[in-house]
Design a protein around this motif. Structure first.
Motif, PDB file in Angstrom:
ATOM      1  N   ILE A   1      -6.998 -14.431  12.544  1.00  0.00           N
ATOM      2  CA  ILE A   1      -6.071 -15.473  13.001  1.00  0.00           C
ATOM      3  C   ILE A   1      -4.642 -15.109  12.607  1.00  0.00           C
ATOM      4  CG2 ILE A   1      -5.396 -17.890  12.696  1.00  0.00           C
ATOM      5  CD1 ILE A   1      -8.479 -18.451  12.371  1.00  0.00           C
ATOM      6  N   ILE A   2      -4.470 -14.684  11.373  1.00  0.00           N
ATOM      7  CA  ILE A   2      -3.148 -14.279  10.909  1.00  0.00           C
ATOM      8  C   ILE A   2      -2.660 -13.076  11.714  1.00  0.00           C
ATOM      9  CG2 ILE A   2      -1.902 -13.306   8.928  1.00  0.00           C
ATOM     10  CD1 ILE A   2      -3.695 -15.179   7.206  1.00  0.00           C
ATOM     11  N   SER A   3      -3.542 -12.138  11.994  1.00  0.00           N
ATOM     12  CA  SER A   3      -3.188 -10.954  12.774  1.00  0.00           C
ATOM     13  C   SER A   3      -2.675 -11.338  14.160  1.00  0.00           C
ATOM     14  CB  SER A   3      -4.394 -10.034  12.909  1.00  0.00           C
ATOM     15  OG  SER A   3      -4.107  -8.939  13.739  1.00  0.00           O
ATOM     16  N   PHE A   4      -3.322 -12.303  14.783  1.00  0.00           N
ATOM     17  CA  PHE A   4      -2.880 -12.733  16.107  1.00  0.00           C
ATOM     18  C   PHE A   4      -1.424 -13.195  16.067  1.00  0.00           C
ATOM     19  CE2 PHE A   4      -2.066 -16.264  19.022  1.00  0.00           C
ATOM     20  CZ  PHE A   4      -2.184 -15.590  20.236  1.00  0.00           C
ATOM     21  N   PHE A   5      -1.109 -14.064  15.114  1.00  0.00           N
ATOM     22  CA  PHE A   5       0.252 -14.585  15.043  1.00  0.00           C
ATOM     23  C   PHE A   5       1.270 -13.528  14.627  1.00  0.00           C
ATOM     24  CE2 PHE A   5      -2.176 -18.539  14.930  1.00  0.00           C
ATOM     25  CZ  PHE A   5      -1.531 -19.221  15.953  1.00  0.00           C
TER      26      PHE A   5
ATOM     27  N   THR B   1     -16.067 -13.985   6.948  1.00  0.00           N
ATOM     28  CA  THR B   1     -15.077 -15.048   6.766  1.00  0.00           C
ATOM     29  C   THR B   1     -13.688 -14.470   6.539  1.00  0.00           C
ATOM     30  OG1 THR B   1     -16.795 -16.478   5.820  1.00  0.00           O
ATOM     31  CG2 THR B   1     -14.492 -17.113   5.442  1.00  0.00           C
ATOM     32  N   GLY B   2     -13.588 -13.466   5.688  1.00  0.00           N
ATOM     33  CA  GLY B   2     -12.303 -12.810   5.457  1.00  0.00           C
ATOM     34  C   GLY B   2     -11.759 -12.185   6.725  1.00  0.00           C
ATOM     35  N   PHE B   3     -12.647 -11.592   7.515  1.00  0.00           N
ATOM     36  CA  PHE B   3     -12.236 -10.996   8.784  1.00  0.00           C
ATOM     37  C   PHE B   3     -11.694 -12.070   9.721  1.00  0.00           C
ATOM     38  CE2 PHE B   3     -12.691  -9.493  13.062  1.00  0.00           C
ATOM     39  CZ  PHE B   3     -12.285  -8.180  12.997  1.00  0.00           C
ATOM     40  N   LEU B   4     -12.386 -13.191   9.822  1.00  0.00           N
ATOM     41  CA  LEU B   4     -11.946 -14.260  10.724  1.00  0.00           C
ATOM     42  C   LEU B   4     -10.607 -14.848  10.287  1.00  0.00           C
ATOM     43  CD1 LEU B   4     -15.348 -16.055  11.445  1.00  0.00           C
ATOM     44  CD2 LEU B   4     -14.054 -14.528  12.962  1.00  0.00           C
ATOM     45  N   ILE B   5     -10.431 -15.031   8.992  1.00  0.00           N
ATOM     46  CA  ILE B   5      -9.153 -15.549   8.490  1.00  0.00           C
ATOM     47  C   ILE B   5      -8.029 -14.553   8.803  1.00  0.00           C
ATOM     48  CG2 ILE B   5      -7.841 -16.109   6.396  1.00  0.00           C
ATOM     49  CD1 ILE B   5     -10.555 -17.145   5.231  1.00  0.00           C
TER      50      ILE B   5
ATOM     51  N   GLN C   1      -8.196 -14.855  24.299  1.00  0.00           N
ATOM     52  CA  GLN C   1      -8.477 -13.502  24.776  1.00  0.00           C
ATOM     53  C   GLN C   1      -8.488 -12.491  23.627  1.00  0.00           C
ATOM     54  OE1 GLN C   1      -5.501 -12.691  27.711  1.00  0.00           O
ATOM     55  NE2 GLN C   1      -6.219 -14.285  29.096  1.00  0.00           N
ATOM     56  N   PHE C   2      -7.803 -12.800  22.557  1.00  0.00           N
ATOM     57  CA  PHE C   2      -7.647 -11.881  21.429  1.00  0.00           C
ATOM     58  C   PHE C   2      -8.977 -11.431  20.815  1.00  0.00           C
ATOM     59  CE2 PHE C   2      -6.079 -10.921  17.004  1.00  0.00           C
ATOM     60  CZ  PHE C   2      -5.288  -9.839  17.359  1.00  0.00           C
TER      61      PHE C   2
ATOM     62  N   GLY D   1      -0.782  -4.018  10.634  1.00  0.00           N
ATOM     63  CA  GLY D   1      -2.112  -3.526  10.258  1.00  0.00           C
ATOM     64  C   GLY D   1      -2.279  -3.427   8.753  1.00  0.00           C
ATOM     65  N   VAL D   2      -1.258  -2.937   8.072  1.00  0.00           N
ATOM     66  CA  VAL D   2      -1.311  -2.829   6.610  1.00  0.00           C
ATOM     67  C   VAL D   2      -1.356  -4.226   5.984  1.00  0.00           C
ATOM     68  CG1 VAL D   2      -0.008  -2.120   4.562  1.00  0.00           C
ATOM     69  CG2 VAL D   2      -0.218  -0.565   6.515  1.00  0.00           C
ATOM     70  N   ILE D   3      -0.514  -5.118   6.468  1.00  0.00           N
ATOM     71  CA  ILE D   3      -0.510  -6.503   5.962  1.00  0.00           C
ATOM     72  C   ILE D   3      -1.868  -7.148   6.211  1.00  0.00           C
ATOM     73  CG2 ILE D   3       0.442  -8.823   6.332  1.00  0.00           C
ATOM     74  CD1 ILE D   3       3.145  -7.406   6.924  1.00  0.00           C
ATOM     75  N   ASN D   4      -2.403  -6.970   7.395  1.00  0.00           N
ATOM     76  CA  ASN D   4      -3.676  -7.586   7.755  1.00  0.00           C
ATOM     77  C   ASN D   4      -4.823  -7.034   6.920  1.00  0.00           C
ATOM     78  OD1 ASN D   4      -5.070  -9.464   9.452  1.00  0.00           O
ATOM     79  ND2 ASN D   4      -5.972  -7.712  10.481  1.00  0.00           N
ATOM     80  N   THR D   5      -4.847  -5.725   6.712  1.00  0.00           N
ATOM     81  CA  THR D   5      -5.900  -5.113   5.899  1.00  0.00           C
ATOM     82  C   THR D   5      -5.827  -5.604   4.463  1.00  0.00           C
ATOM     83  OG1 THR D   5      -5.909  -3.158   7.313  1.00  0.00           O
ATOM     84  CG2 THR D   5      -6.853  -2.913   5.107  1.00  0.00           C
ATOM     85  N   THR D   6      -4.622  -5.671   3.928  1.00  0.00           N
ATOM     86  CA  THR D   6      -4.434  -6.174   2.566  1.00  0.00           C
ATOM     87  C   THR D   6      -4.875  -7.627   2.461  1.00  0.00           C
ATOM     88  OG1 THR D   6      -2.574  -4.668   2.262  1.00  0.00           O
ATOM     89  CG2 THR D   6      -2.736  -6.522   0.728  1.00  0.00           C
ATOM     90  N   HIS D   7      -4.482  -8.424   3.439  1.00  0.00           N
ATOM     91  CA  HIS D   7      -4.865  -9.840   3.443  1.00  0.00           C
ATOM     92  C   HIS D   7      -6.381 -10.001   3.534  1.00  0.00           C
ATOM     93  CE1 HIS D   7      -5.668 -13.787   5.210  1.00  0.00           C
ATOM     94  NE2 HIS D   7      -4.767 -14.154   4.326  1.00  0.00           N
TER      95      HIS D   7
END
Length: 103
Positions: free
Chosen positions: A50-54, A43-47, A72-73, A15-21
């Motif tokens: 995808i990273i969050s899913f992986f 756009t930033g949210f969508l990018i 499903q994500f 979550g921290v990595i994703n928020t920072t990204h």
């Protein structure tokens, strides 16, 4: 119980990595490339989505990502994108917060 606690800690780290990204992506799109704040937000949210899913698949839950799980994500994130978009809009348009800091 120990596995659940480890997953929770990994979930927080992701979550921290994703928020920072997300915020770095947003700043690049909005501040450097001059894209409208709402377009940059989505756009930033969508990018970062995808990273969050992986990251969640490989790191948090240690499962193999599949197309089925990826499709499903978005259902888990639908409320998040709607709520955050409304908040960003309100912060900028109603409260006059600078769009650089609104997210």
């Amino acid at each position: 119980m120990k596995r659940t606690r480890q997953e929770f800690i990994r979930f927080i780290v992701v979550g921290v990595i994703n928020t920072t990204h997300y915020y770095i992506s947003y700043l690049i799109l909005h501040e450097i490339l001059g894209i409208h704040y709402m377009t940059a937000h989505i756009t930033g949210f969508l990018i970062s989505f995808i990273i969050s899913f992986f990251l969640n698949a490989y790191f948090t839950f240690e499962i193999k990502p599949t197309w089925s799980k990826f499709l499903q994500f978005p259902f888990t994130q639908a409320f998040n994108i709607i709520a955050s978009s409304i908040c960003v809009y309100m912060f900028v348009e109603l409260f006059g917060i600078d769009s650089t800091f609104a997210p």
